[in-house]
Scaffold this active site. Structure first.
Site, mmCIF file in Angstrom:
data_model
loop_
_atom_site.group_PDB
_atom_site.id
_atom_site.type_symbol
_atom_site.label_atom_id
_atom_site.label_comp_id
_atom_site.label_asym_id
_atom_site.label_seq_id
_atom_site.Cartn_x
_atom_site.Cartn_y
_atom_site.Cartn_z
ATOM 1 N N LEU A 107 -43.506 -10.877 0.991
ATOM 2 C CA LEU A 107 -43.109 -11.938 -0.030
ATOM 3 C C LEU A 107 -43.380 -11.574 -1.209
ATOM 4 C CD1 LEU A 107 -44.588 -15.225 1.394
ATOM 5 C CD2 LEU A 107 -42.243 -14.775 1.053
ATOM 6 N N ASP A 108 -42.461 -11.592 -2.525
ATOM 7 C CA ASP A 108 -42.425 -11.149 -3.945
ATOM 8 C C ASP A 108 -43.781 -11.322 -4.352
ATOM 9 O OD1 ASP A 108 -39.744 -10.322 -3.559
ATOM 10 O OD2 ASP A 108 -39.140 -12.154 -4.376
ATOM 11 N N TRP A 109 -44.452 -10.929 -5.291
ATOM 12 C CA TRP A 109 -45.442 -11.134 -5.971
ATOM 13 C C TRP A 109 -45.474 -12.242 -6.339
ATOM 14 C CZ3 TRP A 109 -50.078 -8.969 -7.632
ATOM 15 C CH2 TRP A 109 -50.729 -9.275 -8.624
#
Length: 255
Positions: A107-109
């Site tokens: 999952l993205d930051w």
């Protein structure tokens, strides 16, 4: 009786506690040896006879305790084991896990929600393989209130910097009339980097929050942010079932 051979990357994923994707990287870097010969291409091996090592570490076929975890990732946490910039990473939240586990996808930051972790390379490959078309459900908060007509474009496909991308299901959720944002449920069976954010950017409605809430029919439910639970076989089976919403009308009216 013929010798039973398997792909080297599959063997490493099953026995070295790494993902098959990571195994491919180790092979390409020239760090993997079979019978003391450096291997730089994808080959088949006999796991009962061939000696395989990653650098100096011998990888042997063994019975191991397979574990499967569901983690509710907070935003501002990196989907990684470690980070050279000393940013918070997922593994910071599970220091007492004895098994060498790895992340099943990312999952993205800035994104949060459901992440799976395991030491089972075969399970990870099944989840990540695009051919299996595993559905993933997200709740997205966007700035502004896109119309039904605009959201239908997501179902037909919109152009993004990573190519044309489309959703399988879109559902708007009601908000206060004075609100300048809208929550939207969206389901995909692909996962290019920052795909959802890019899709909504193409419509002119930037994403403010993004949360993954389900993989297949495996739901995060009320799992507290920053915590994890162990999954049982019946939980894992749900990940391979198509989201129930996909059996209904693709675009839901505003509730």
């Amino acid at each position: 009786m013929p010798i039973e051979k398997i792909r080297l990357n599959k063997f490493l994923a099953e026995e070295a506690g790494i993902s098959r994707r990571q195994a491919d990287k180790e092979i390409k870097k020239g760090l993997v040896f079979v019978n003391n010969q450096r291997v730089s291409a994808f080959v088949f091996i006999n796991p009962t006879k061939d000696k395989v090592r990653i650098q100096k570490k011998l990888i042997s076929k063994k019975t191991k305790n397979l574990v499967y975890l569901m983690f509710n990732k907070p935003s501002k946490v990196l989907s990684a084991r470690r980070d050279s910039k000393a940013r918070p990473v997922v593994m910071d939240y599970m220091p007492k896990i004895k098994e060498k586990i790895f992340l099943v996808g990312r999952l993205d930051w800035d994104s949060e929600g459901l992440l799976l972790l395991t030491n089972d390379g075969h399970f990870s490959e099944k989840i990540l393989n695009p051919k299996n078309k595993i559905s993933k459900t997200y709740m997205v908060k966007v700035k502004g209130k896109p119309s039904d007509l605009l959201l239908k474009k997501l179902l037909k496909g919109v152009s993004t910097p990573v190519g044309k991308r489309k959703a399988l299901f879109v559902q708007k959720y009601s908000t206060k009339k004075a609100s300048k944002t809208l929550w939207i449920k969206i389901i995909l069976n692909e996962g290019k980097k920052r795909q959802i954010r890019l899709m909504f950017d193409s419509l002119g409605f930037p994403v403010q929050k993004l949360r993954r809430v389900a993989i297949g029919r495996l739901k995060m439910n009320k799992l507290v942010k920053g915590t994890f639970i162990y999954l049982r076989q019946k939980d894992l089976d749900k990940a391979f079932l198509q989201a129930k919403e996909l059996k209904r009308s693709f675009l839901k009216k505003l509730i």
